[in-house]
Design an enzyme around this catalytic site. Sequence first.
Site, mmCIF file in Angstrom:
data_model
loop_
_atom_site.group_PDB
_atom_site.id
_atom_site.type_symbol
_atom_site.label_atom_id
_atom_site.label_comp_id
_atom_site.label_asym_id
_atom_site.label_seq_id
_atom_site.Cartn_x
_atom_site.Cartn_y
_atom_site.Cartn_z
ATOM 1 N N GLY A 1 -19.324 20.082 11.834
ATOM 2 C CA GLY A 1 -17.908 20.817 11.596
ATOM 3 C C GLY A 1 -17.869 21.887 10.814
ATOM 4 O O GLY A 1 -16.929 22.331 10.551
ATOM 5 N N ASN B 1 -18.768 24.801 11.383
ATOM 6 C CA ASN B 1 -18.414 26.188 12.031
ATOM 7 C C ASN B 1 -16.765 25.958 12.340
ATOM 8 O O ASN B 1 -16.162 27.193 12.277
ATOM 9 C CB ASN B 1 -19.140 26.364 13.394
ATOM 10 C CG ASN B 1 -20.424 27.304 13.275
ATOM 11 O OD1 ASN B 1 -20.536 28.150 12.865
ATOM 12 N ND2 ASN B 1 -21.490 26.169 13.281
ATOM 13 N N MET C 1 -22.285 18.270 21.464
ATOM 14 C CA MET C 1 -23.270 17.801 21.952
ATOM 15 C C MET C 1 -23.464 17.121 23.415
ATOM 16 O O MET C 1 -24.123 16.276 24.241
ATOM 17 C CB MET C 1 -23.928 16.693 21.102
ATOM 18 C CG MET C 1 -24.301 17.246 19.771
ATOM 19 S SD MET C 1 -25.338 18.693 19.688
ATOM 20 C CE MET C 1 -26.898 17.762 20.059
ATOM 21 N N LYS C 2 -22.307 17.269 24.222
ATOM 22 C CA LYS C 2 -22.113 17.013 25.426
ATOM 23 C C LYS C 2 -22.370 17.979 26.437
ATOM 24 O O LYS C 2 -21.793 19.490 26.087
ATOM 25 C CB LYS C 2 -20.702 16.422 25.792
ATOM 26 C CG LYS C 2 -20.844 15.070 25.050
ATOM 27 C CD LYS C 2 -21.625 13.926 26.030
ATOM 28 C CE LYS C 2 -21.616 12.646 25.118
ATOM 29 N NZ LYS C 2 -22.495 11.694 26.029
ATOM 30 N N ASN D 1 -19.621 29.656 23.001
ATOM 31 C CA ASN D 1 -20.628 28.621 22.514
ATOM 32 C C ASN D 1 -21.330 29.322 21.315
ATOM 33 O O ASN D 1 -21.537 30.388 21.567
ATOM 34 C CB ASN D 1 -21.427 27.840 23.234
ATOM 35 C CG ASN D 1 -22.452 26.864 22.630
ATOM 36 O OD1 ASN D 1 -21.951 26.116 21.784
ATOM 37 N ND2 ASN D 1 -23.652 26.777 23.238
ATOM 38 N N HIS E 1 -25.191 29.131 19.569
ATOM 39 C CA HIS E 1 -26.347 28.485 19.570
ATOM 40 C C HIS E 1 -27.228 29.141 18.500
ATOM 41 O O HIS E 1 -27.464 30.171 18.216
ATOM 42 C CB HIS E 1 -26.727 28.632 20.987
ATOM 43 C CG HIS E 1 -28.314 27.962 21.193
ATOM 44 N ND1 HIS E 1 -28.264 26.682 21.588
ATOM 45 C CD2 HIS E 1 -29.326 28.457 21.329
ATOM 46 C CE1 HIS E 1 -29.493 26.240 21.732
ATOM 47 N NE2 HIS E 1 -30.360 27.515 21.330
HETATM 48 C C1 GRF Z 1 -25.012 24.772 14.672
HETATM 49 O O1 GRF Z 1 -26.132 24.930 14.186
HETATM 50 C C2 GRF Z 1 -24.521 25.047 15.965
HETATM 51 O O2 GRF Z 1 -25.250 26.321 16.274
HETATM 52 C C3 GRF Z 1 -25.250 24.364 16.866
HETATM 53 O O3 GRF Z 1 -24.898 22.932 16.183
HETATM 54 C C4 GRF Z 1 -24.860 23.087 14.977
HETATM 55 C C5 GRF Z 1 -23.386 22.614 14.441
HETATM 56 O O4 GRF Z 1 -23.343 22.600 13.102
HETATM 57 N N1 GRF Z 1 -24.869 24.187 18.105
HETATM 58 P P1 GRF Z 1 -21.769 22.417 12.546
HETATM 59 O O5 GRF Z 1 -21.406 20.979 13.062
HETATM 60 O O6 GRF Z 1 -20.690 23.544 12.951
HETATM 61 O O7 GRF Z 1 -21.906 22.374 10.998
#
Ligand code: GRF
Length: 194
Positions: free
Chosen positions: A20, A22, A95-96, A112, A114
């Site tokens: 988390g 982000n 992740m779903k 999203n 990525h």
């Molecule tokens: C990030 O690298 C994002 O791009 C990918 O999963 C990771 C999530 O990181 N989809 P966080 O949980 O936000 O630290």
Amino acid sequence: MPELIGIKKINVAVFISGNGSNLKNLIKYSLKKNSKFKISLIVSNKSYSKGLKYAKKFKIKKKIINYLNNKSAEKDIIENLKKNKIDLICLAGFMKILSISFIKNFNGKIINIHPSLLPKYKGLNTHQRAIDNKERYSGCTVHYVNSELDSGRIILQKKVKILKTDTGNKLAKRILKQEHLLYPKALKKVLINL
Ligand code: GRF
């Protein structure tokens, strides 16, 4: 669309499965003075996602979704989105894979982040694949979510140089720093068009 000026902010739900970082960063931006959005709900498919701690820390509602069955899980998500009057969904390490009907339901309202320069390296293990293919650059992309994995319209991207000394982990760390800059910028762009 809710009124932007003065009173009502765009209600955002952030979906996570892991750390988390982000999410934390988006919360930080949402708390800035002239922010036009509010994070009203955190959704996780795992009760032990580390990122859930930010719900308590920042007093944001959280919903853990039991994903035994995709259909009932998504029904549960939709109920919670409605209850919290969510206008926009930000996936951040969720992740779903959401069903086509769910995505259609929220057409243009799901974005999203990525960790690659899409359309290259859709899916998992992006950093190692980019290194193995001797790419000079990788990076991150914020995009709209459509019915094909990691294929929706690109909102913003940031390039990151791959160094000779890079491992998947080292590259992931440098890209994650850029993700934290890119996601709020992209969100700002989306909010203008919402
Ligand atoms: C990030 O690298 C994002 O791009 C990918 O999963 C990771 C999530 O990181 N989809 P966080 O949980 O936000 O630290």
